[in-house]
Design a protein around this motif. Sequence first.
Motif, PDB file in Angstrom:
ATOM      1  N   ASP A  19       0.830  -1.207   0.000  1.00  0.00           N
ATOM      2  CA  ASP A  19       0.000   0.000   0.000  1.00  0.00           C
ATOM      3  C   ASP A  19       0.866   1.259   0.000  1.00  0.00           C
ATOM      4  OD1 ASP A  19      -2.262  -1.586   0.062  1.00  0.00           O
ATOM      5  OD2 ASP A  19      -2.621  -1.308   2.214  1.00  0.00           O
ATOM      6  N   ILE A  20       1.927   1.248   0.797  1.00  0.00           N
ATOM      7  CA  ILE A  20       2.831   2.403   0.866  1.00  0.00           C
ATOM      8  C   ILE A  20       3.509   2.613  -0.481  1.00  0.00           C
ATOM      9  CG2 ILE A  20       4.991   3.255   1.896  1.00  0.00           C
ATOM     10  CD1 ILE A  20       4.025   1.899   4.523  1.00  0.00           C
ATOM     11  N   GLU A  23       1.060   4.160  -2.892  1.00  0.00           N
ATOM     12  CA  GLU A  23       0.815   5.569  -2.593  1.00  0.00           C
ATOM     13  C   GLU A  23       1.985   6.429  -3.058  1.00  0.00           C
ATOM     14  OE1 GLU A  23      -1.434   8.757  -1.398  1.00  0.00           O
ATOM     15  OE2 GLU A  23      -2.032   6.659  -1.611  1.00  0.00           O
ATOM     16  N   ARG A  26       1.879   7.115  -6.694  1.00  0.00           N
ATOM     17  CA  ARG A  26       0.914   8.156  -7.044  1.00  0.00           C
ATOM     18  C   ARG A  26       1.387   9.539  -6.624  1.00  0.00           C
ATOM     19  NH1 ARG A  26      -2.314   3.860  -5.633  1.00  0.00           N
ATOM     20  NH2 ARG A  26      -2.399   4.438  -3.449  1.00  0.00           N
ATOM     21  N   ARG A  27       1.987   9.655  -5.440  1.00  0.00           N
ATOM     22  CA  ARG A  27       2.328  10.978  -4.900  1.00  0.00           C
ATOM     23  C   ARG A  27       3.571  11.601  -5.509  1.00  0.00           C
ATOM     24  NH1 ARG A  27       1.185  11.410   1.518  1.00  0.00           N
ATOM     25  NH2 ARG A  27      -0.961  10.655   1.495  1.00  0.00           N
TER      26      ARG A  27
END
Length: 46
Positions: A19-20, A23, A26-27
């Motif tokens: 999950d990290i 993210e 995306r970031r």
Amino acid sequence: MATTESSESQTPLDEVMGDIRGELVRRVPAADRDANRDIYDALENE
């Protein structure tokens, strides 16, 4: 001799790390676009 099989179930830590990573994928590009917005705009308007 121990071997690692790809069919092993993921641990909760593996799920959280996935999950990290997702993210961050995306970031980071979004932050780069925001930090360099003037360059992206200039290239788009060429």
